[in-house]
Design a protein around this motif. Sequence first.
Motif, PDB file in Angstrom:
ATOM      1  N   PHE A 837      17.300  47.138 -24.699  1.00 24.11           N
ATOM      2  CA  PHE A 837      17.549  48.284 -23.818  1.00 24.11           C
ATOM      3  C   PHE A 837      17.204  49.599 -24.500  1.00 24.11           C
ATOM      4  N   VAL A 838      17.465  49.715 -25.827  1.00 24.51           N
ATOM      5  CA  VAL A 838      17.118  50.948 -26.526  1.00 24.51           C
ATOM      6  C   VAL A 838      15.612  51.189 -26.482  1.00 24.51           C
ATOM      7  N   ILE A 839      14.833  50.153 -26.736  1.00 22.18           N
ATOM      8  CA  ILE A 839      13.370  50.310 -26.719  1.00 22.18           C
ATOM      9  C   ILE A 839      12.874  50.588 -25.310  1.00 22.18           C
ATOM     10  N   ALA A 840      13.456  49.874 -24.322  1.00 21.57           N
ATOM     11  CA  ALA A 840      12.949  50.002 -22.954  1.00 21.57           C
ATOM     12  C   ALA A 840      13.452  51.247 -22.250  1.00 21.57           C
ATOM     13  N   VAL A 841      14.706  51.650 -22.499  1.00 18.85           N
ATOM     14  CA  VAL A 841      15.329  52.727 -21.723  1.00 18.85           C
ATOM     15  C   VAL A 841      15.397  54.023 -22.511  1.00 18.85           C
ATOM     16  N   THR A 842      15.864  53.961 -23.759  1.00 20.45           N
ATOM     17  CA  THR A 842      16.109  55.197 -24.510  1.00 20.45           C
ATOM     18  C   THR A 842      14.830  55.779 -25.083  1.00 20.45           C
ATOM     19  N   SER A 843      13.993  54.960 -25.672  1.00 18.91           N
ATOM     20  CA  SER A 843      12.767  55.466 -26.289  1.00 18.91           C
ATOM     21  C   SER A 843      11.667  55.648 -25.248  1.00 18.91           C
ATOM     22  N   ASP A 844      10.581  56.270 -25.660  1.00 14.02           N
ATOM     23  CA  ASP A 844       9.430  56.487 -24.778  1.00 14.02           C
ATOM     24  C   ASP A 844       8.337  55.451 -25.002  1.00 14.02           C
ATOM     25  N   PHE A 845       8.692  54.308 -25.580  1.00 12.33           N
ATOM     26  CA  PHE A 845       7.675  53.303 -25.862  1.00 12.33           C
ATOM     27  C   PHE A 845       7.042  52.771 -24.581  1.00 12.33           C
ATOM     28  N   ILE A 846       7.852  52.415 -23.588  1.00 12.27           N
ATOM     29  CA  ILE A 846       7.324  51.842 -22.341  1.00 12.27           C
ATOM     30  C   ILE A 846       6.549  52.879 -21.534  1.00 12.27           C
ATOM     31  N   PRO A 847       7.067  54.111 -21.311  1.00  9.94           N
ATOM     32  CA  PRO A 847       6.255  55.103 -20.585  1.00  9.94           C
ATOM     33  C   PRO A 847       4.910  55.377 -21.251  1.00  9.94           C
ATOM     34  N   ARG A 848       4.869  55.421 -22.565  1.00  6.83           N
ATOM     35  CA  ARG A 848       3.594  55.639 -23.248  1.00  6.83           C
ATOM     36  C   ARG A 848       2.659  54.455 -23.046  1.00  6.83           C
ATOM     37  N   LEU A 849       3.204  53.254 -23.091  1.00  5.65           N
ATOM     38  CA  LEU A 849       2.375  52.061 -22.906  1.00  5.65           C
ATOM     39  C   LEU A 849       1.800  52.019 -21.492  1.00  5.65           C
ATOM     40  N   VAL A 850       2.631  52.341 -20.498  1.00  2.00           N
ATOM     41  CA  VAL A 850       2.153  52.348 -19.105  1.00  2.00           C
ATOM     42  C   VAL A 850       1.073  53.415 -18.911  1.00  2.00           C
ATOM     43  N   TYR A 851       1.290  54.576 -19.514  1.00  2.00           N
ATOM     44  CA  TYR A 851       0.289  55.641 -19.379  1.00  2.00           C
ATOM     45  C   TYR A 851      -1.027  55.253 -20.042  1.00  2.00           C
ATOM     46  N   ALA A 852      -0.953  54.635 -21.226  1.00  4.46           N
ATOM     47  CA  ALA A 852      -2.179  54.279 -21.951  1.00  4.46           C
ATOM     48  C   ALA A 852      -3.002  53.254 -21.195  1.00  4.46           C
ATOM     49  N   TYR A 853      -2.339  52.274 -20.569  1.00  8.52           N
ATOM     50  CA  TYR A 853      -3.083  51.201 -19.911  1.00  8.52           C
ATOM     51  C   TYR A 853      -3.377  51.484 -18.442  1.00  8.52           C
ATOM     52  N   GLN A 861      -9.361  49.731 -19.745  1.00  6.57           N
ATOM     53  CA  GLN A 861     -10.208  49.319 -20.854  1.00  6.57           C
ATOM     54  C   GLN A 861      -9.475  48.402 -21.845  1.00  6.57           C
ATOM     55  N   GLY A 862      -8.160  48.202 -21.687  1.00 10.58           N
ATOM     56  CA  GLY A 862      -7.404  47.333 -22.573  1.00 10.58           C
ATOM     57  C   GLY A 862      -7.156  47.921 -23.937  1.00 10.58           C
ATOM     58  N   GLN A 863      -7.166  49.233 -24.064  1.00  8.95           N
ATOM     59  CA  GLN A 863      -6.927  49.896 -25.335  1.00  8.95           C
ATOM     60  C   GLN A 863      -5.676  50.772 -25.222  1.00  8.95           C
ATOM     61  N   ALA A 864      -5.053  51.020 -26.414  1.00  3.86           N
ATOM     62  CA  ALA A 864      -3.829  51.841 -26.398  1.00  3.86           C
ATOM     63  C   ALA A 864      -3.712  52.644 -27.677  1.00  3.86           C
ATOM     64  N   GLY A 865      -4.810  53.195 -28.187  1.00  2.00           N
ATOM     65  CA  GLY A 865      -4.757  54.000 -29.393  1.00  2.00           C
ATOM     66  C   GLY A 865      -4.297  55.414 -29.115  1.00  2.00           C
ATOM     67  N   GLU A 866      -4.316  56.256 -30.161  1.00  6.23           N
ATOM     68  CA  GLU A 866      -3.879  57.640 -30.016  1.00  6.23           C
ATOM     69  C   GLU A 866      -4.791  58.424 -29.072  1.00  6.23           C
ATOM     70  N   LYS A 867      -6.081  58.056 -29.046  1.00  9.69           N
ATOM     71  CA  LYS A 867      -6.995  58.767 -28.134  1.00  9.69           C
ATOM     72  C   LYS A 867      -6.681  58.474 -26.681  1.00  9.69           C
ATOM     73  N   CYS A 868      -6.020  57.387 -26.417  1.00 12.64           N
ATOM     74  CA  CYS A 868      -5.655  57.042 -25.043  1.00 12.64           C
ATOM     75  C   CYS A 868      -4.419  57.794 -24.563  1.00 12.64           C
ATOM     76  N   MET A 869      -3.751  58.542 -25.471  1.00 16.21           N
ATOM     77  CA  MET A 869      -2.529  59.264 -25.114  1.00 16.21           C
ATOM     78  C   MET A 869      -2.784  60.719 -24.778  1.00 16.21           C
ATOM     79  N   VAL A 870      -4.036  61.104 -24.688  1.00 14.91           N
ATOM     80  CA  VAL A 870      -4.361  62.486 -24.341  1.00 14.91           C
ATOM     81  C   VAL A 870      -3.882  62.776 -22.925  1.00 14.91           C
ATOM     82  N   GLY A 871      -3.101  63.835 -22.787  1.00 17.67           N
ATOM     83  CA  GLY A 871      -2.581  64.214 -21.481  1.00 17.67           C
ATOM     84  C   GLY A 871      -1.267  63.568 -21.111  1.00 17.67           C
ATOM     85  N   TYR A 872      -0.660  62.826 -22.047  1.00 19.19           N
ATOM     86  CA  TYR A 872       0.581  62.123 -21.718  1.00 19.19           C
ATOM     87  C   TYR A 872       1.722  63.089 -21.452  1.00 19.19           C
TER      88      TYR A 872
END
Length: 999
Positions: A837-853, A861-872
Amino acid sequence: MPPAELSEPVSCPASILITPVPSYSSSQETISENTAGISLSIHGAEKQIRNHHKRSAPCHHTSERLPVVRHSSLPTVRKSINMEESSSGSPDSAVTNGKVHHPAIKDVNIFFDGSEGVNSPSKDDDSLLHPGNLTSTSEDRSRLETGKDGVKETSKLSGLFFRDGKCRIDYIVVYRKSSPQTEKREVFERNIRAEGLQMEKESSITNSDVIFLKLHAPWEVLCRYAELMNIRMPFRRKIYYLHRRFKFMSRMEKRISRFRGWLPRKPMKFDKDTLPDLEENDSYTAPFSQQRIHHFIIHNKDTFFNNATRSRIVHHILQRIKYEEGKNKIGLNRLLSNNSYEAAFPLHEGSYRSKNSIRTHGADNHRHLLYECWAWWGVWYKYQPLDLVRRYFGEKIGLYFAWLGWYTGMLFPAAFVGLLVFLYGVFTLDYCQVSKEVCQASDIIMCPLCDKYCPYMKLSDSCVYAKVTHLFDNGATVFFAVFMAVWATVFLEFWKRRRAVIAYDWDLIDWEEEEEEIRPQFEAKYSKKERVNPISGKPEPYQAFTDKCSRLIVSASGIFFMILVVIAAVFGIVIYRVVTVSTFAAFEWALIRKNSQVATTGTAVCINFCIIMLLNVLYEKVALILTNLEQPRTESEWENSFTLKMFLFQFVNLNSSTFYIAFFLGRFTGRPGAYLRLINKWKLEECHPSGCLIDLCMQMGIIMVLKQTWNNFMELGYPLIQNWWTRRRLRQEHGHEAKASFPQWEKDFNLQPMNDYGLFDEYLEMILQFGFTTIFVAAFPLAPLLALLNNIIEIRLDAYKFVTQWRRPLASRAKDIGIWYGILEGIGILSVITNAFVIAVTSDFIPRLVYAYKYGPCAGQGQAGEKCMVGYVNASLSVFQVSDFENRSEPKTDGSIKYCRYRDYRDPPNSKEPYSYTLQFWHVLAARLAFIIVFEHMVFTIKNLISYLIPDLPKDLRDRMRREKYLIQEMMYEAELDRLQKERNERKKNGKSHHNEWP
């Protein structure tokens, strides 16, 4: 006189026996009766009975014989001697049915003089304290013979022996002459003498009202009760054997050993010359039997039973002696509870300090050895000498320190990986796209965090918080959460294996707890209803099922009520945070005004810690009341019930605020213009623009550091202050040199007694720390490192406390850590759920992953590097029109700002459905739920697989156990054959051989 007429011994009344004696001399009158000594051959020769000279004094008897009350569970004394015959002599032994019966020992020496000089602690007459003379019987005998006179002279001054310098003090019981329970003590002490224990009384040097009753168990009593208690003793040296190795493995081992020879010696291990070779750990053991006494290794009868075993035997006797006519009038514990006696404890083995170095002169005693090798802060990096701890304090305390050492050792990989995760966040900080965008977003205006007084703020103002958040919330966080869940399982599984090895080495494999006595409170409550015990076959008090259920329901209701009290306390902290945010935002100091939320969080955590510590005191009293209300049948049931309640209370108390910050803070606040309010007045607190994880990290860090600091102070600082105050008072009353002349029982009586709940506080502190280390570790990767540093100090702190600040606790046996293991398993399961729950709810790991993909530049494109986080950052913030603010929420500004941003996924104000959730919100929500399900199932599968693959018993230990069982059978069979062969040879010499003799 026939033996049947001697079954009830009569002793002198205490008023006649207690006579002040100015000084001790060889000619002074004492009331003593020495039994016939038994000289036993190690290799099975016949017993030779030597009658020692008896020295007796006339005793003035009253005309009325006082009855001796004995308990049915005690073994019958082989022969009781009437005190009336002490002046005229008594038979040395009685022979009945071909068996030799030795008289019980009733030796009472009573002294009330000024002081007993103790200039320096004498060396213990234990061969195990001097390395090098451990296996040779002849060397032991020669050393004992040459040092016999010296030991006798110094033992008189050591405070560890009776005045004769021969009888070791095995137990001390303390009472006050002003106590009104005189008759109970007299009966109790007569029955002590009837059981064969020797006694000696002495008044306190510092307080003439305090009387010390010194007890000594002679050899015959020790043997009788060791057999009754099934105490295992060494009887043959272990034979180690090696498995056959393949030639390749042999060559590899030779190369490895040659390589190790070039390396320095292991600094964490003690030199073999420093630690004595504990003989019982290198010998096969078996339950002691007087019939097979020739099988056991007896170098010296005085040291065959070590001091801890002797004290345990005496305590066993005292717990089964009656002090009054009646069914339940039995045992020392009841006399302590009704203030007949003030204290009871075994003695420490002298001083823990010495003027001479342990390396050059050896240890003066086991206490000195433990201090130098274990409790001294200079050996913090060394392994614990667990065998010495077990020998001095018993298996139960030894298992606690074994578990604590194992837990601390297992924290090393967890702390190392957590530090790597933190360092990964430090090294990737400059490459984090999200923190870069936050720091560069000087044109993004964030909505106020509170009503009216909180101003608009630029997103770039939270640049520091964004960078700090990245240190804990980065790409390695998920890996670390999985690692810690697996670590908890590996820790528990390997502890099972470690416990099995310790149980084997300490002879606990086949040990079963004795049938426990019923608690006096239970007997008093349910004495009218009785039921036959299916194990003992004796009637005992019985608690009806309906009564037990009703009490459990009331107890559960009390637990639920106290949990509601905790929730109310958390609710009060929430109100404090809501109110003070606005107060700090309007503060005159610019530093506090600009950091109002951090100030609110910091002060709230400190206040929460104070509330936690205050409620802990209340919880202890409530847990006591509820546990006593349940009326547990035995002491172990009472201890388990109390432990569960205290853990539940303190766990909820300690973690309730953390759960609120992790899972509720900022989740139910609504949105600007439509805030959810508390009592329709206060706006609920929002998370910082950089997220709620920084608040969770601050909560965990402050609570963990403050809690551990406070616990360490209370564990060591409080006893130190109390003992210092006692020493200061004694110096003022008796001078600076007085304490050096105090006997050992006086010094130990002035120390602090062990906690009323035994090891409960020590275990509870570590279990709560284990919860902090595992439950929210995804939000605070440095928690294992802090726990490791604390535990390194904790081990030596507890050791120092046990060796120097507390009276010596009674050695007791245990097979494992008890109910705490089940609690650890429950925390391990809970940690998987909370970290998911901490990873899924408290942190921004899931929102960043959804935005990247799905929504970023790399979508599809199936990528999730730092360049894919532009505009997050821009995509994670919604737009709010300032004119839509409520009147009570609108900040005091000049009106130049038209729009502000807030953290959420909502439509803009000019859309068809203003401020409604966007599709990205539902994608993030679905991804969070999917992650929780996948994470939990994956981690639980790994945990169960590891539990299945790791056996509870190591293979080599299983083979050793089978090998030992086989060798013991062979040895016992060979010993019996030798004995029968010797008997046959004796008969042949005497001309009494038989043709049908076997073998």
